[in-house]
Design a protein around this motif. Structure first.
Motif, PDB file in Angstrom:
ATOM      1  N   ASN A 174     -21.404  77.813  -9.834  1.00 39.70           N
ATOM      2  CA  ASN A 174     -21.926  76.610  -9.181  1.00 39.70           C
ATOM      3  C   ASN A 174     -20.992  75.405  -9.275  1.00 39.70           C
ATOM      4  O   ASN A 174     -21.382  74.292  -8.941  1.00 39.70           O
ATOM      5  CB  ASN A 174     -23.300  76.243  -9.760  1.00 39.70           C
ATOM      6  CG  ASN A 174     -23.255  76.054 -11.273  1.00 39.70           C
ATOM      7  OD1 ASN A 174     -22.179  76.038 -11.871  1.00 39.70           O
ATOM      8  ND2 ASN A 174     -24.423  75.927 -11.889  1.00 39.70           N
ATOM      9  N   SER A 175     -19.764  75.616  -9.741  1.00 43.25           N
ATOM     10  CA  SER A 175     -18.821  74.497  -9.779  1.00 43.25           C
ATOM     11  C   SER A 175     -17.973  74.503  -8.512  1.00 43.25           C
ATOM     12  O   SER A 175     -17.983  75.466  -7.737  1.00 43.25           O
ATOM     13  CB  SER A 175     -17.917  74.594 -11.015  1.00 43.25           C
ATOM     14  OG  SER A 175     -16.906  75.563 -10.817  1.00 43.25           O
ATOM     15  N   GLN A 176     -17.217  73.427  -8.312  1.00 48.83           N
ATOM     16  CA  GLN A 176     -16.405  73.309  -7.101  1.00 48.83           C
ATOM     17  C   GLN A 176     -15.240  74.294  -7.080  1.00 48.83           C
ATOM     18  O   GLN A 176     -14.655  74.540  -6.025  1.00 48.83           O
ATOM     19  CB  GLN A 176     -15.874  71.877  -6.980  1.00 48.83           C
ATOM     20  CG  GLN A 176     -16.959  70.841  -6.697  1.00 48.83           C
ATOM     21  CD  GLN A 176     -16.387  69.454  -6.485  1.00 48.83           C
ATOM     22  OE1 GLN A 176     -15.238  69.190  -6.822  1.00 48.83           O
ATOM     23  NE2 GLN A 176     -17.189  68.558  -5.922  1.00 48.83           N
ATOM     24  N   THR A 177     -14.901  74.855  -8.233  1.00 50.31           N
ATOM     25  CA  THR A 177     -13.794  75.814  -8.291  1.00 50.31           C
ATOM     26  C   THR A 177     -14.295  77.255  -8.312  1.00 50.31           C
ATOM     27  O   THR A 177     -13.512  78.172  -8.530  1.00 50.31           O
ATOM     28  CB  THR A 177     -12.931  75.566  -9.548  1.00 50.31           C
ATOM     29  OG1 THR A 177     -13.751  75.712 -10.720  1.00 50.31           O
ATOM     30  CG2 THR A 177     -12.321  74.177  -9.512  1.00 50.31           C
ATOM     31  N   GLU A 178     -15.601  77.451  -8.088  1.00 56.34           N
ATOM     32  CA  GLU A 178     -16.169  78.794  -8.138  1.00 56.34           C
ATOM     33  C   GLU A 178     -16.872  79.126  -6.828  1.00 56.34           C
ATOM     34  O   GLU A 178     -17.358  78.248  -6.116  1.00 56.34           O
ATOM     35  CB  GLU A 178     -17.182  78.907  -9.293  1.00 56.34           C
ATOM     36  CG  GLU A 178     -16.571  78.723 -10.671  1.00 56.34           C
ATOM     37  CD  GLU A 178     -17.623  78.796 -11.769  1.00 56.34           C
ATOM     38  OE1 GLU A 178     -17.288  79.231 -12.876  1.00 56.34           O
ATOM     39  OE2 GLU A 178     -18.786  78.409 -11.508  1.00 56.34           O
ATOM     40  N   LEU A 179     -16.927  80.407  -6.540  1.00 52.28           N
ATOM     41  CA  LEU A 179     -17.611  80.862  -5.330  1.00 52.28           C
ATOM     42  C   LEU A 179     -18.023  82.314  -5.516  1.00 52.28           C
ATOM     43  O   LEU A 179     -17.228  83.141  -5.967  1.00 52.28           O
ATOM     44  CB  LEU A 179     -16.687  80.747  -4.110  1.00 52.28           C
ATOM     45  CG  LEU A 179     -17.242  81.297  -2.785  1.00 52.28           C
ATOM     46  CD1 LEU A 179     -18.433  80.457  -2.321  1.00 52.28           C
ATOM     47  CD2 LEU A 179     -16.157  81.326  -1.718  1.00 52.28           C
ATOM     48  N   LEU A 180     -19.269  82.613  -5.189  1.00 47.83           N
ATOM     49  CA  LEU A 180     -19.750  83.993  -5.220  1.00 47.83           C
ATOM     50  C   LEU A 180     -20.614  84.226  -3.991  1.00 47.83           C
ATOM     51  O   LEU A 180     -21.626  83.561  -3.791  1.00 47.83           O
ATOM     52  CB  LEU A 180     -20.567  84.267  -6.488  1.00 47.83           C
ATOM     53  CG  LEU A 180     -21.222  85.660  -6.549  1.00 47.83           C
ATOM     54  CD1 LEU A 180     -20.156  86.751  -6.576  1.00 47.83           C
ATOM     55  CD2 LEU A 180     -22.138  85.784  -7.762  1.00 47.83           C
TER      56      LEU A 180
END
Length: 245
Positions: A174-180
């Motif tokens: 859920n951070s700006q550097t993460e994506l799933l």
């Protein structure tokens, strides 16, 4: 030492390509032929003499160094036994991954609980494996090719799949550097082949961005993982509800 030897080999090759003989080179440098032969087979060369040789080749010293670096054979893969050696020692594996991401020895010691002596020992091991060349001052020169890759189904990949995959997924993303994102659909064989090519292209783009990021300061770069997976799949719970065919 290997870097100097390779530079001398590059100089000899460049003179040979231009048709120079030992006699001609000796005359141009105002020395004897035996002196020229010793010069080109030795490992000591003054900066002044190197500049003279570069001038005779009509190359700058920077171009000569670059030619030497570009022509050096690069390691594309380790053997099964070498990869097993890395995974058998987690500290050695850690140093290997750091080095492949262009960390310096001070970076590694500052970040992880390793003494300088321990880190140096692991770097010497990697030097013997031809992953790197350890230069004076414990500087690191990578000897791997741009397309260096771990063995498919080899010890390194299996190590990360078995021991690190769960750790990688264990995040709220859920951070700006993460994506799933997860998608499921019904694809033809041709559509799957097209998607596979696009994922491979994305992997190459990731590698290119990694190369570009090397120009940034160490503090501005962050360890980042990209997981790409594609397979024909149905959840086990669904499979158990299938009718017998």
């Amino acid at each position: 030492m290997r870097e100097i030897q390779h530079l001398m080999s590059t100089i000899k090759r460049q003179f040979k390509l231009r048709g120079w003989t030992y006699k001609q080179l000796a005359a141009a440098l105002h020395v004897s032929e035996p002196t020229v032969k010793r010069m080109l087979t030795g490992t000591t060369l003054t900066l002044e003499r190197l500049a003279q040789l570069a001038e005779l080749l009509e190359m700058s010293m920077a171009d000569l160094m670059l030619e030497s670096d570009n022509s050096q054979p690069r390691l594309e893969q380790l053997t099964q036994a070498q990869e097993q050696q890395l995974v058998s020692d987690v500290r050695l594996l850690l140093v290997t991954i750091c080095v492949l991401n262009h960390w310096t020895m001070p970076d590694i010691v500052r970040k992880y609980a390793l003494t300088e002596a321990q880190c140096l020992g692991h770097l010497l091991t990697l030097d013997k494996l031809n992953v790197l060349e350890l230069l004076p001052g414990n500087r690191i020169r990578l000897l791997v090719a741009r397309n260096f890759a771990w063995l498919e189904n080899g010890p390194i990949r299996n190590f990360f799949l078995r021991q690190s995959l769960g750790d990688f997924i264990d995040s709220p993303f859920n951070s700006q550097t993460e994506l799933l994102n997860f998608s499921h659909g019904m694809l033809t064989v041709d559509a799957t082949a097209q998607l596979r090519k696009k994922l491979q292209r994305l992997q190459r783009e990731f590698a290119e961005l990694h190369e570009q990021s090397l120009h940034a300061a160490f503090e501005q770069r962050h360890g980042t993982g990209l997981l790409l997976a594609l397979r024909e799949w149905e959840p086990q719970g669904f499979e158990q509800l299938r009718r017998d065919s």
